[in-house]
Design a protein around this motif. Structure first.
Motif, PDB file in Angstrom:
ATOM      1  N   ARG A 225      -6.884   3.188  -1.974  1.00  6.96           N
ATOM      2  CA  ARG A 225      -5.587   3.787  -2.300  1.00  6.96           C
ATOM      3  C   ARG A 225      -4.441   2.902  -1.808  1.00  6.96           C
ATOM      4  O   ARG A 225      -3.423   2.743  -2.495  1.00  6.96           O
ATOM      5  N   GLN A 226      -4.593   2.349  -0.625  1.00  2.00           N
ATOM      6  CA  GLN A 226      -3.550   1.487  -0.067  1.00  2.00           C
ATOM      7  C   GLN A 226      -3.370   0.222  -0.900  1.00  2.00           C
ATOM      8  O   GLN A 226      -2.240  -0.190  -1.193  1.00  2.00           O
ATOM      9  N   VAL A 227      -4.479  -0.397  -1.291  1.00  2.00           N
ATOM     10  CA  VAL A 227      -4.370  -1.640  -2.045  1.00  2.00           C
ATOM     11  C   VAL A 227      -3.825  -1.376  -3.446  1.00  2.00           C
ATOM     12  O   VAL A 227      -3.058  -2.188  -3.995  1.00  2.00           O
ATOM     13  N   ALA A 228      -4.173  -0.228  -4.041  1.00  2.00           N
ATOM     14  CA  ALA A 228      -3.626   0.120  -5.350  1.00  2.00           C
ATOM     15  C   ALA A 228      -2.121   0.340  -5.266  1.00  2.00           C
ATOM     16  O   ALA A 228      -1.368  -0.050  -6.163  1.00  2.00           O
ATOM     17  N   SER A 229      -1.675   0.942  -4.175  1.00  2.00           N
ATOM     18  CA  SER A 229      -0.243   1.163  -3.989  1.00  2.00           C
ATOM     19  C   SER A 229       0.495  -0.160  -3.806  1.00  2.00           C
ATOM     20  O   SER A 229       1.578  -0.363  -4.367  1.00  2.00           O
ATOM     21  N   LEU A 230      -0.073  -1.087  -3.022  1.00  2.00           N
ATOM     22  CA  LEU A 230       0.561  -2.391  -2.824  1.00  2.00           C
ATOM     23  C   LEU A 230       0.658  -3.172  -4.128  1.00  2.00           C
ATOM     24  O   LEU A 230       1.608  -3.919  -4.346  1.00  2.00           O
ATOM     25  N   ALA A 231      -0.340  -2.996  -4.991  1.00  2.00           N
ATOM     26  CA  ALA A 231      -0.340  -3.713  -6.266  1.00  2.00           C
ATOM     27  C   ALA A 231       0.516  -3.029  -7.327  1.00  2.00           C
ATOM     28  O   ALA A 231       0.692  -3.564  -8.419  1.00  2.00           O
ATOM     29  N   GLY A 232       1.038  -1.845  -7.018  1.00  3.27           N
ATOM     30  CA  GLY A 232       1.888  -1.137  -7.967  1.00  3.27           C
ATOM     31  C   GLY A 232       1.145  -0.446  -9.079  1.00  3.27           C
ATOM     32  O   GLY A 232       1.703  -0.196 -10.156  1.00  3.27           O
ATOM     33  N   VAL A 233      -0.146  -0.105  -8.844  1.00  5.69           N
ATOM     34  CA  VAL A 233      -0.934   0.558  -9.885  1.00  5.69           C
ATOM     35  C   VAL A 233      -1.467   1.907  -9.417  1.00  5.69           C
ATOM     36  O   VAL A 233      -2.394   2.456 -10.016  1.00  5.69           O
ATOM     37  N   ALA A 234      -0.887   2.450  -8.363  1.00 11.88           N
ATOM     38  CA  ALA A 234      -1.293   3.767  -7.871  1.00 11.88           C
ATOM     39  C   ALA A 234      -0.475   4.846  -8.573  1.00 11.88           C
ATOM     40  O   ALA A 234       0.754   4.750  -8.631  1.00 11.88           O
TER      41      ALA A 234
END
Length: 322
Positions: A225-234
């Protein structure tokens, strides 16, 4: 030794510009010094060995000298996100702005959030160089796109020839940067391992892998979830009362999302599990845009997991050999 968050007793707000740095130690009084190592060292010397936290904003590089001096004097520092500080000031309904006012707000911002603010740490030299090379490559690619668009309607043969010459020069510089990036990654055991794992993910090629290494160095230490948020795809909820709106993907580090989109397109056209997942989403009547975003999220999640597992395995082997 740097003070722990619980030990911080005073906050030093520092407003940084190209030529000067304005300091505020929590009182109304402020002082402005030159943005030079000797001047900053003299101004910050009294805070050495005290329980002081220095707070400055990210300014695109103008804060580098200040952070270097703070590190030298062992004064803990936080480099704040300008957008967060701006929102914090706006929450008080204040609009006045100059260097002393900004320094006082930074001090107040630090006072309110001292226990939760992450402490700035200097980047690894190799990682820092990679970030600079990748950032420069992004700049040159953006220039190339602009020139290619201008070439479609130059309105003059002379202008067209000039644009073609510039495009050729940009291509040479981009190729040189690509070679420098590949050499840098190859010379670092850790970066080479991470790059190898990233390249094993469908859709991740020689451009996206270094970009991920440079822009998301936290890969392998985050959950999905954290990495998806950093990549802007969460997908973020936008509900209110009984209203349930479609979740939208916003935020993140802006350089990643466009590159992930290209990677998702490439993955969906190949013969791999991601292409199968994409077709299943389309069969379930999901819009193509939603399906592609889901594949983008899968790509970054898989990349994060593979880097994590590879680094853990390498560390275990290192412990055994030690």
């Amino acid at each position: 030794m740097m003070a722990e968050p619980a030990e911080i007793q005073s906050i030093l707000g520092l407003d940084v510009s190209r030529d000067t740095v304005t300091l505020c130690d929590g009182r109304r009084h402020t002082v402005t010094v030159a943005n030079e190592a000797d001047a900053l060292r003299a101004a910050l010397q009294p805070y050495q060995g005290t329980t002081t936290l220095a707070v400055c904003e990210a300014t695109g590089g103008y804060e580098d000298i200040l952070l270097g001096v703070l590190l030298e004097l062992a004064i803990p520092a936080h480099r704040a996100d300008p957008a967060k500080v701006k929102a914090y000031i706006a929450s008080f309904g204040k609009r006045a702005k100059n260097d002393p006012i900004d320094a006082r707000w930074l001090s107040r911002y630090g006072c309110d959030r001292a226990t939760t603010l992450p402490r700035w740490q200097p980047a690894d030299p190799t990682q820092q160089k990679l970030e600079l090379l990748v950032a420069r490559r992004l700049d040159l690619v953006a220039m190339r796109v602009q020139e290619q668009n201008r070439l479609k309607a130059p309105r003059s043969r002379l202008i067209a020839d000039n644009i073609r010459d510039h495009l050729a020069e940009l291509e040479r510089h981009i190729e040189a940067l690509n070679a420098e990036i590949d050499t840098l990654i190859g010379e670092s055991r850790d970066l080479a391992l991470r790059a190898q794992q990233l390249r094993s993910v469908p859709g991740v090629g020689p451009v996206l892998a270094p970009l991920l290494l440079a822009v998301i160095p936290e890969l392998g230490t985050l959950n999905r979830r954290q990495v998806a948020s950093l990549a802007g795809v969460a997908p973020h909820p936008k509900d209110s009362g009984k209203a349930n709106w479609h979740r939208s993907t916003t935020g993140g580090r802006r350089q990643i999302r466009p590159a992930l989109f290209i990677a998702a397109l490439a993955a969906c056209r190949g013969d791999n599990p991601l292409a199968v997942a994409y077709k299943a989403l389309l069969k379930a009547a999901k819009p193509k845009r939603v399906a592609l975003t889901a594949i983008m999220r899968k790509i970054i999640s898989i990349a994060n997991a593979r880097v994590r597992d590879a680094v853990r395995h390498q560390n275990e082997i290192g412990k055994i050999n030690a």
